[in-house]
Design a protein around this motif. Structure first.
Motif, PDB file in Angstrom:
ATOM      1  N   VAL A  64       0.806  -1.224   0.000  1.00 27.34           N
ATOM      2  CA  VAL A  64       0.000   0.000   0.000  1.00 27.34           C
ATOM      3  C   VAL A  64       0.839   1.276   0.000  1.00 27.34           C
ATOM      4  N   GLY A  65       2.146   1.135   0.008  1.00 29.46           N
ATOM      5  CA  GLY A  65       2.971   2.337  -0.026  1.00 29.46           C
ATOM      6  C   GLY A  65       4.387   2.046   0.401  1.00 29.46           C
ATOM      7  N   ASP A  66       5.191   3.083   0.382  1.00 30.03           N
ATOM      8  CA  ASP A  66       6.575   2.902   0.831  1.00 30.03           C
ATOM      9  C   ASP A  66       7.051   4.151   1.544  1.00 30.03           C
ATOM     10  N   GLY A  67       8.162   4.005   2.198  1.00 30.24           N
ATOM     11  CA  GLY A  67       8.732   5.137   2.933  1.00 30.24           C
ATOM     12  C   GLY A  67      10.225   4.941   3.047  1.00 30.24           C
ATOM     13  N   SER A  68      10.857   5.961   3.598  1.00 28.14           N
ATOM     14  CA  SER A  68      12.300   5.898   3.756  1.00 28.14           C
ATOM     15  C   SER A  68      12.593   5.729   5.234  1.00 28.14           C
ATOM     16  N   ILE A  69      13.567   4.885   5.524  1.00 27.55           N
ATOM     17  CA  ILE A  69      13.869   4.602   6.930  1.00 27.55           C
ATOM     18  C   ILE A  69      15.379   4.582   7.123  1.00 27.55           C
ATOM     19  N   ILE A  70      15.837   5.144   8.222  1.00 32.66           N
ATOM     20  CA  ILE A  70      17.267   5.022   8.554  1.00 32.66           C
ATOM     21  C   ILE A  70      17.396   3.822   9.487  1.00 32.66           C
ATOM     22  N   SER A  71      18.150   2.838   9.052  1.00 30.43           N
ATOM     23  CA  SER A  71      18.319   1.641   9.876  1.00 30.43           C
ATOM     24  C   SER A  71      19.235   1.938  11.047  1.00 30.43           C
ATOM     25  N   ARG A  72      18.816   1.501  12.231  1.00 31.38           N
ATOM     26  CA  ARG A  72      19.679   1.669  13.402  1.00 31.38           C
ATOM     27  C   ARG A  72      20.795   0.629  13.404  1.00 31.38           C
ATOM     28  N   PHE A  73      20.731  -0.305  12.442  1.00 31.78           N
ATOM     29  CA  PHE A  73      21.789  -1.318  12.353  1.00 31.78           C
ATOM     30  C   PHE A  73      23.074  -0.714  11.809  1.00 31.78           C
ATOM     31  N   ASP A  74      22.934   0.069  10.703  1.00 34.47           N
ATOM     32  CA  ASP A  74      24.130   0.618  10.061  1.00 34.47           C
ATOM     33  C   ASP A  74      24.012   2.107   9.727  1.00 34.47           C
ATOM     34  N   ASN A  75      22.952   2.733  10.236  1.00 29.56           N
ATOM     35  CA  ASN A  75      22.705   4.160   9.983  1.00 29.56           C
ATOM     36  C   ASN A  75      22.595   4.488   8.502  1.00 29.56           C
ATOM     37  N   LYS A  76      22.207   3.509   7.705  1.00 24.68           N
ATOM     38  CA  LYS A  76      22.006   3.776   6.272  1.00 24.68           C
ATOM     39  C   LYS A  76      20.514   3.911   5.993  1.00 24.68           C
ATOM     40  N   ARG A  77      20.247   4.588   4.862  1.00 27.27           N
ATOM     41  CA  ARG A  77      18.845   4.804   4.482  1.00 27.27           C
ATOM     42  C   ARG A  77      18.360   3.645   3.613  1.00 27.27           C
ATOM     43  N   TYR A  78      17.179   3.139   3.939  1.00 27.45           N
ATOM     44  CA  TYR A  78      16.575   2.054   3.160  1.00 27.45           C
ATOM     45  C   TYR A  78      15.142   2.412   2.820  1.00 27.45           C
ATOM     46  N   THR A  79      14.613   1.688   1.858  1.00 26.78           N
ATOM     47  CA  THR A  79      13.191   1.831   1.546  1.00 26.78           C
ATOM     48  C   THR A  79      12.419   0.769   2.317  1.00 26.78           C
TER      49      THR A  79
END
Ligand SMILES: CC(C)(COP(=O)(O)OP(=O)(O)OC[C@H]1O[C@@H](n2cnc3c(N)ncnc32)[C@H](O)[C@@H]1OP(=O)(O)O)[C@@H](O)C(=O)NCCC(=O)NCCS
Length: 192
Positions: free
Chosen positions: A167-182
Motif C-alpha cells: 500500500v505504499g513505501d517510505g524511507s527509513i534510517i536503519s539503526r543497524f548501520d545508519n544507512k537509508r533504506y526503503t
C-alpha cells in the motif's frame, strides 16, 4: 469488551484477549514462558536478524534483557507468540511473532524465524495465515498491517502469499548501520 469497541471503529486503545495456543499444520503459536527468555536473547543478539529489522543487536546483559522480556510479555497491548515447529513428536521454539500497534480496527504484525537453517521452509507463511485468522475471527479486527525493507524478498513473498497488498513505501534510517533504506508497507483487509 475493548476489542468489540475497536471493531465498531471507536478511537481507543484495544487489547487482545487472553491468549491460548493456536495450532496449525506444522507450527503452534503459544504465549511466551519465562524459559523462552534465553532464545529471545539469542535472537536479539544475532546481527543478521537485527539488520533485517533495522535495529542494532542488543548489547545489554541477559539479566537485563530477561527483565525487559518478562515485562513486555505481560504487557496486554502487545501480543507476543512463540513459534514452535513440530517435527515428529518434538516441538521446538524457532521464532517469535508479535501483534502490536492495536488501534481503531487493526494492528501490526512482526515475525522472525531465529535459525537461518529453518528459513525458507514455509513456517512464516503458515504463522502469518494463522495470525491473520486470529486477528479477524477472534479479535474482530478489520485490517492487519505489516512492513519490511525493500530488499527483504522473503518477507515480501510471505505477505504476498498471505493475501497482503502493498500500500505504499517510505524511507527509513536503519539503526543497524545508519544507512537509508526503503520500507514497504503492506495491508490485508478482512473483506478482500
Ligand atoms: C522473513 C521470514 C520471517 C520469512 O519466514 P520463512 O519461514 O523463511 O518464510 P517462508 O518459507 O514461509 O516463505 C518464504 C518465501 O520467500 C521465498 N524466498 C524469496 N527469497 C528467498 C531467499 N533468499 N531465501 C529463501 N527463500 C526466499 C521462498 O521461496 C518462499 O516463497 P515460496 O513459498 O513461494 O517458495 C524469515 O526468513 C526471517 O525470519 N528472516 C529474518 C528476519 C526477518 O526478515 N523478519 C522480517 C522482518 S520485517
Amino acid at each position: 469488551m475493548l476489542v468489540a469497541a475497536a471493531a465498531r471503529g471507536e478511537e481507543r486503545e484495544i487489547y487482545a484477549e487472553e491468549l491460548e495456543a493456536i495450532n496449525g499444520r506444522f507450527v503452534t503459536l503459544r504465549p511466551p514462558r519465562e524459559d523462552d527468555a534465553e532464545k529471545a536473547y539469542e535472537w536479539d543478539r544475532d546481527p543478521e536478524l537485527a539488520a533485517w529489522n533495522g535495529r542494532s543487536p542488543i548489547r545489554i546483559s541477559f539479566a537485563a534483557a530477561r527483565r525487559d522480556y518478562l515485562a513486555r510479555w505481560e504487557d496486554s497491548s502487545v501480543k507476543t507468540f512463540i513459534i514452535e515447529a513440530r517435527d515428529g513428536g518434538v516441538s521446538e521454539a524457532i521464532g517469535l511473532a508479535t501483534l502490536y500497534g492495536f488501534r481503531r480496527t487493526g494492528c501490526e504484525l512482526g515475525i522472525k524465524i531465529g535459525p537461518e537453517s529453518l528459513r525458507g521452509r514455509g513456517y512464516a507463511s503458515e504463522v502469518v495465515e494463522l495470525l491473520v485468522g486470529y486477528c479477524f475471527d477472534t479479535l474482530g479486527l478489520q485490517v492487519v498491517r505489516g512492513s519490511t525493507l525493500s530488499h527483504n524478498t522473503r518477507m515480501q513473498r510471505v505477505f504476498e502469499k498471505c493475501g497482503f497488498r502493498e500500500v505504499g513505501d517510505g524511507s527509513i534510517i536503519s539503526r543497524f548501520d545508519n544507512k537509508r533504506y526503503t520500507e514497504l508497507f503492506y495491508e490485508r483487509h478482512r473483506d478482500g
